[in-house]
Design an enzyme around this catalytic site. Structure first.
Site, mmCIF file in Angstrom:
data_model
loop_
_atom_site.group_PDB
_atom_site.id
_atom_site.type_symbol
_atom_site.label_atom_id
_atom_site.label_comp_id
_atom_site.label_asym_id
_atom_site.label_seq_id
_atom_site.Cartn_x
_atom_site.Cartn_y
_atom_site.Cartn_z
ATOM 1 N N TRP A 129 106.791 50.441 68.446
ATOM 2 C CA TRP A 129 106.553 50.709 67.022
ATOM 3 C C TRP A 129 105.157 51.330 66.897
ATOM 4 C CZ3 TRP A 129 104.097 46.872 63.253
ATOM 5 C CH2 TRP A 129 104.214 47.323 61.927
ATOM 6 N N ASP A 210 107.096 39.927 69.680
ATOM 7 C CA ASP A 210 107.250 40.371 68.296
ATOM 8 C C ASP A 210 108.728 40.264 67.930
ATOM 9 O OD1 ASP A 210 107.117 41.515 65.823
ATOM 10 O OD2 ASP A 210 106.431 43.488 66.482
ATOM 11 N N LYS A 245 112.734 41.628 56.958
ATOM 12 C CA LYS A 245 114.081 42.186 57.116
ATOM 13 C C LYS A 245 115.147 41.118 56.903
ATOM 14 C CE LYS A 245 111.266 45.145 59.099
ATOM 15 N NZ LYS A 245 110.897 46.501 58.912
HETATM 16 C C1 LMR Z 1 109.721 50.516 60.467
HETATM 17 O O1 LMR Z 1 109.462 50.547 61.668
HETATM 18 O O2 LMR Z 1 110.254 51.451 59.854
HETATM 19 C C2 LMR Z 1 109.400 49.261 59.680
HETATM 20 O O3 LMR Z 1 108.921 48.264 60.526
HETATM 21 C C3 LMR Z 1 108.516 49.513 58.522
HETATM 22 C C4 LMR Z 1 107.105 49.825 58.892
HETATM 23 O O4 LMR Z 1 106.211 49.169 58.357
HETATM 24 O O5 LMR Z 1 106.859 50.721 59.701
#
Ligand code: LMR
Length: 395
Positions: A129, A210, A245
């Protein structure tokens, strides 16, 4: 003071929200940010949350401060949700703190790691992420990556991952996604988790797990399998969870950070450090989301309702995976997209180029992250034909 600043680009994920909102094309499709959408494209408030909210309004008697750890009941209910009947709870080795969302949990976890060892190295999957990097960097950690997604074969580079994890140092932290890997959707099998747990035990690194999507892959317990296995094998570990979520509480900003220490006494010590870290950042977490979650989890009736609403979200996402693959085929695409059905959770990479992603946005009003990460929940029966036809055109 401000004169030297240069404007920064919008966040690659959050920036899509505004672009999509401004697009007037009635056929537009939002596959950007990872929020659940129902068949109509709406992100509604869960019915169990509405009921908990009414109950809280009627019974809340004070808005006084609750301290850096947050609500004790929320923390207790969350630790049961995360660990089930795990020995780390029976041994009283965990301390859970409510935090402002999963991102808040990650930030305090990172600051905590920095307190243990200034500038410590944290290994993250390649890819991960995008915001993981920003959060860890802001806390002063050194970020390194381990191989994870094999872009060419659209699968997991497990050998590469394991080989790298065997080489990390015992005072490093390793970030692992518990389930529904963001952005690839590619998760470890139970057997692979066992191998990772053995390596973690042997090397002695600290896992930072996570879990932002518990319940979005196979079920609440199933999705925590790897995390619980790791906790059986290592002495110390950190878990960051999110209620954004699975409870649909996105804007309430509620999550949790759990520390697992070697003994109950050392758990008290590390908890005192985490409380200090929190006090220096935001002092105390917001209370409303925690109040809703604890109301749901401490009521068997609301918990049953939550389970069924969560299952509905999970089933829709999993169904969308097959639906998209079928429609791509129906529209004459010969490229093999079946990998999408072997992945799980909210995301997959389509595996198209950034130029094709841009074309989908400019010509067809279809929004996804540059990396071609799609949020599977944005697919619906009403838009999947248009989506598949548009992808066929750009291919
Ligand atoms: C995402 O990856 O789209 C979500 O976790 C929202 C975010 O805050 O990035």
């Amino acid at each position: 003071m401000f004169a030297s600043l240069k404007a920064l680009p919008a966040d690659p994920i959050l920036g899509l929200i505004a672009k999509y909102r401004e697009d007037t094309n009635p056929k537009k499709i939002d596959l950007g940010v990872g929020v659940y959408k129902n068949e109509a494209g709406d992100t509604t408030v869960l019915s169990c949350v509405k009921k908990a909210e009414r109950y809280r309004t009627d019974t809340e008697t004070s808005k006084v401060y609750i301290g850096p750890t947050g609500s004790a009941l929320f923390n207790e209910e969350m630790s049961k949700l995360i660990f089930g009947h795990h020995k780390v709870l029976l041994e009283n080795r965990t301390r859970t703190f409510s935090t402002p969302g999963g991102t808040g949990a990650l930030r305090v976890a990172a600051e905590f790691i920095h307190s243990c060892k200034a500038g410590a190295t944290i290994w993250v999957s390649n890819p991960t992420w995008a915001n993981h990097n920003a959060v860890f960097e802001a806390a002063g950690l050194t970020i390194k990556t381990y191989p994870y997604y094999d872009y060419e074969n659209k699968t997991l580079d497990f050998d590469g991952m394991l080989a790298q994890l065997k080489k990390v140092s015992s005072d490093d932290a390793v970030l692992l996604h518990a389930c529904c890997h963001n952005p690839s959707g590619m998760d470890l099998t139970n057997e692979q988790w066992q191998q990772v747990a053995e390596v973690a035990k042997g090397v002695g690194f600290t896992p930072l797990v996570d879990m932002a999507y518990q319940g979005f892959d196979s079920g609440l317990d199933e999705d925590a399998y790897g995390l619980r296995l790791l906790a059986e094998n290592v002495k110390e570990m950190i878990v960051c969870t999110s209620c954004s979520k699975n409870f649909g509480l996105y804007r309430e900003r509620i999550g949790a950070c759990t520390l697992i220490a070697e003994t109950s006494n050392s758990a008290d010590l590390v908890a005192s450090v985490l409380a200090y870290v929190i006090r220096g950042i935001y002092s105390m977490p917001p209370a409303h989301g925690a109040a809703l979650v604890e109301t749901i989890l401490s009521s068997s009736e609301l918990t049953t309702e939550w389970h069924s609403e969560l299952k509905e979200m999970r089933d829709r996402i999993n169904g969308n995976r097959q639906l998209l693959v079928d429609k791509l085929k129906e529209n004459g695409i010969t490229r093999d997209f079946s990998f999408i059905t072997r992945q799980s959770g909210m995301f997959s990479f389509l595996g198209i180029t950034p130029a094709q992603v841009q074309q989908l946005q400019d010509k067809y009003s279809i929004y996804m992250v540059d990396s071609s990460r799609i949020s599977i929940a944005g697919i619906a029966n009403r838009n999947v034909d248009y989506l598949a036809q548009s992808i066929a055109k750009v291919l």
